[in-house]
Design an enzyme around this catalytic site. Sequence first.
Site, PDB file in Angstrom:
ATOM      1  N   ASP C 131      48.434  45.336  45.165  1.00 49.69           N
ATOM      2  CA  ASP C 131      47.897  44.141  45.644  1.00 49.69           C
ATOM      3  C   ASP C 131      49.686  43.706  46.247  1.00 49.69           C
ATOM      4  O   ASP C 131      49.857  42.898  45.643  1.00 49.69           O
ATOM      5  CB  ASP C 131      47.684  42.942  44.745  1.00 49.69           C
ATOM      6  CG  ASP C 131      46.066  43.193  44.553  1.00 49.69           C
ATOM      7  OD1 ASP C 131      45.278  42.541  44.486  1.00 49.69           O
ATOM      8  OD2 ASP C 131      45.916  44.539  44.442  1.00 49.69           O
ATOM      9  N   LYS C 203      42.364  41.459  51.049  1.00 52.48           N
ATOM     10  CA  LYS C 203      42.387  39.909  50.206  1.00 52.48           C
ATOM     11  C   LYS C 203      42.476  39.264  50.853  1.00 52.48           C
ATOM     12  O   LYS C 203      43.713  38.820  51.948  1.00 52.48           O
ATOM     13  CB  LYS C 203      42.926  40.612  48.804  1.00 52.48           C
ATOM     14  CG  LYS C 203      43.436  39.963  47.926  1.00 52.48           C
ATOM     15  CD  LYS C 203      44.072  40.412  47.085  1.00 52.48           C
ATOM     16  CE  LYS C 203      44.565  39.678  45.299  1.00 52.48           C
ATOM     17  NZ  LYS C 203      45.569  39.693  45.176  1.00 52.48           N
ATOM     18  N   LYS C 239      38.164  41.991  49.460  1.00 52.44           N
ATOM     19  CA  LYS C 239      38.743  41.160  47.482  1.00 52.44           C
ATOM     20  C   LYS C 239      39.243  39.372  48.078  1.00 52.44           C
ATOM     21  O   LYS C 239      39.621  39.356  48.851  1.00 52.44           O
ATOM     22  CB  LYS C 239      39.816  41.956  47.277  1.00 52.44           C
ATOM     23  CG  LYS C 239      39.865  41.622  45.570  1.00 52.44           C
ATOM     24  CD  LYS C 239      41.057  42.159  44.617  1.00 52.44           C
ATOM     25  CE  LYS C 239      41.814  41.671  43.714  1.00 52.44           C
ATOM     26  NZ  LYS C 239      43.067  41.560  42.841  1.00 52.44           N
TER      27      LYS C 239
END
Lengths: 488, 290, 303
Positions: C131, C203, C239
């Site tokens: 991430d 995300k 996400k």
Amino acid sequence: MTIATQTNATEWDYSPAPDTTKITIEQKNKLFIGGKFVSPKSRSWFPTINPATEKKLADIACAGKVDVHSAVSAAKSALPKWSRLSGTERAKYLYRIARRIQERAREFAILETMDGGKPIKESRDVDIPLVAQHFFYYAGWADKLAYAFPGAAPTPVGVCAQIIPWNFPLLMASWKLAPALACGNTCILKPAETTSLTALRLAEVFQEVGLPDGVVNIITGKGDTGRFLAEHPAVNKVAFTGSTEVGKLLMRQTAGTGKKLTLELGGKSANIIFADAAIDQAVEGIVSGIYFNQGHVCCAGSRLFVEEPILEEVIHKLTRRLSTLRVGDPLDKNTDLGAVNSKEQLKTVERYIRCGVAEGAELHQTNTGELPAKGYWCNPCFFTDVQPSHTIAREEIFGPVLSIMTFRTPEEAISRANNSPYGLAAGVWTDKGAKIFEVAKKLDAGIVWCNTYNKFDAASPFGGFKESGFGREGGMQGLRPYVRLGGV
Amino acid sequence: MARLTVAKTYKMYIGGKFARTESGRSIAIKNLQGDVAAHICHGSRKDFRGAVECATDAFPSWTNITGYLRGQILYRMAEMLEGRRDEFASAIQTTQKMTVTAARKEVDASVDCLVQFAGWTDKFQQVLGCANPVAGAYYNFTVPQAQGVVVVIAPQTPSLLGLIALLGAPLCAGNTVIAIGSDINPLPAAILGEVCQTSDIPTGVINVLTGSQAELYEHIASHRQVAGIYSASLAKKHRVVIEQGAADSMKRVRFSTLDNEAWYDGNATASPWNIEPFVEMKTIWHPSAC
Amino acid sequence: MRHAIDTVMVEQRAASFTTRSIKTKSKQQGLRLALSLIDLTTLEGKDSPEKVRSLCRKAITPWEGDIEPPLPSVAAVCVYPSLVKVAKRVLDGSGVRVASVATGFPSGQYPLKVRLEDVVEAVNDGADEIDMVINRGAFLSGCFDEVADEIAQVRSACGGAHLKIILETGELETLENVRLASDLAIQAAASVGPIADGEVFIKTSTGKVSPAATMPVTLVMLEAIRDYYEETGVRIGMKPAGGIKTAKQALHYLVMVKETLGNDWINPHLFRFGASSLTNDVLRQIVKQLTGHYTATYDFSEA
């Protein structure tokens, strides 16, 4: 660690989610005259059904000429005392009504859905809150009329006959009653034939808050009832929302009588999308514009004008968005489109759809999903390849049917939008501010929604140009139909 | 033997909380018989400063909620005030020589006045603002906007009605308010906080101080965060102090001319022209062209 | 490349998803789906090996109680790079993936060289997913090429690990910026080479800045994903992270995904919730639906 790229499609759908609140409905619904529920002297009754199930909900009194006369007399008797009350006192009655509606909100929403067919999500989240807001808003004007009409010494018009339609039954009642009462008038309300129940329940609220007898009277019935009411010589003002055809009838009927008249009639409103619009949001606006309330909206954006370069994109996005609309049981909280209000209306909509196809437009009706066996249903749809001369481009369908046309320049869009005897509303979608103002200025419509659609608020005036009617409801301008101005 | 009552302690209402003055001072309030009926807080300039901070923090959300919501909140405040009709009537009568009827009449007028202001929240814009037909290809409209923190200096009497009538105007337009109660009868002001607390009025939107008005004039006038002052009519020497102090941050200052029976006239107290001094007119231009 | 967005209408559409009523069978199914989509997260300065081990055990078996059918594991555990090895030892072979934040998470205000090394170390230690955070300072000052180039370099450094690109929407503020950053991130990742479904995610947030994930922001990102899919046939993952604490919220998000992208996206390969306390609220609702009773907070283990 490798991760499979083949996605396993999950089948996740929504289980039934019915609103299970129980309400009771009177089996024999009487007229509300002089503060009491009374049986009709006509001895005539008619059934009201739930359009989603075709089952009878109750019997409704059918007011005859004598009943209408009683109601008008009651309103006339109540007028002197009501009109002489201080504005602040009248305000407090209206505030009480607003509060009581908020307290009984769920009950009203369910009843509205059962009697009229609209989804519970809409009655609950749109109709009933707006009803409360109208009473709340106009309560506040009752003692401030001098500021709305400076120098013109406003006084009440008198006895008001108010005839309302079936598409937003309780909301239309509040649009009529709230400003009229705030200005010191007394009223006789005639609800639509297929949707009387919520207005009669509102009468219970009037009793609960101690509204003086005769200030509001409710006479249910059919077409004749409305006619007797409008004709009655003691009526000072007639307010009507409904079809343009009946509006014209009323104009002729009241000619020469000195009765004040306001009309809120049909529309074939243009929704214009420019290529520089926020297109995903414009598609939301199209959906709100024509599929909200099954398209039973006078200001529905039923003619879509798309700037040519984005036509394919809009059709693609609209088709996809339509697939998420759920048609079905109006009492299910996930229903987006409920039942069509009546068999007659469904027939009318279906006739227009056939007509569109016959005239050569292309029908897109892609919603699948099982519709209940009983009830009046119409899947949302739209037409492309529509010509301005087509019937479906000119006449009000009053159903979930959209006609899509294109344009190349702003002037062309404006001129096509204005090419109609109607002029109720319009929508303009563009990211460019200057264009919004210019186009809004040139559209012959009483309401122009820019980058939005079907937004209603008690503080915002609503009403049409041309044959969509005259007079405004909502806002400060909404007081005008209900006052006489000194020296004018 | 008669049951001993639990007597109320009167505190000030600041930032949504009931607080004693940081100065620790109190003032004894004597009833008409000469007995001490209560002690109220003798608010200090530090209390005032704290109130300004709370009112400042509360301003953005109070001004940005819809007029409709503000109206509903003020109407609820009126509901709560109505519910305490007897308590307020009794508080009014404690130090002021009035009959029960007259005291109740004052409370009723206060409730009605608040209801009138509740009705202005989503309408004053239509009366005070407008679209301007300028000579050019522009849309031009004037919208009234709330100023910020407004200090309200209540009249000595009527101790409840005057307080409500003055605070209603800036409040309904979206300003946050610090009210300084009457010296002669601070009890209604001291109880008002309880009405605010029970009526959905957000923290910091209304703050109520008690004590000695004159002690605070200079601090009110000179606090640069305060945007406006709405005061009951005062003696010239006090007006001079306030107006001179206000010059530094150019506060909008207004002295009401109401007295006696005029407070009972809804048209005089709840006029939109009492709201107008506490809003700023913002004029917006935008070209209109394809 | 500027995509016009109308904020008020986005908020209206986002709000409409929250009025969907998810009951009975669809609720139980939705809750279980939500559980299987969680990236169970701990990202604190005070994280220690034992804390991470405990979280990993919870990730594999969220609840020890008897239930038919058995509950799924969560999708992944998300930790700081220095704890990847610890997580890997517990999770290897369990089906729960190891996700590591990297690139100088959460601020990213470090030299590019350091940020890239951060990625390489985490991948070497066994992270299945990375991430990353984009360079918001560069984005807000209009240096889009720099932002894109860095993303491309990070993707290269990931090797076989999947990449989630954190936009930090709370700092981007406007929905138009969110859309621009979404499109930019996807294009930048694609410039390195073909993307298999789910190999790249966008995300919302680090969870360290407020506001974190919101429905409107997520909707805009889902629309960017949808448009990319229609253009290229490639499915990018989504996400939302931070601020999703209740099962009710999780179901609203699933409704939004379903009605924007379709059921295809509701699986761990294409959708994750970045959350920690969400797990127990979902468990609470699952158990309540089965037993009919509300549970106590101590009925479920803390991670």
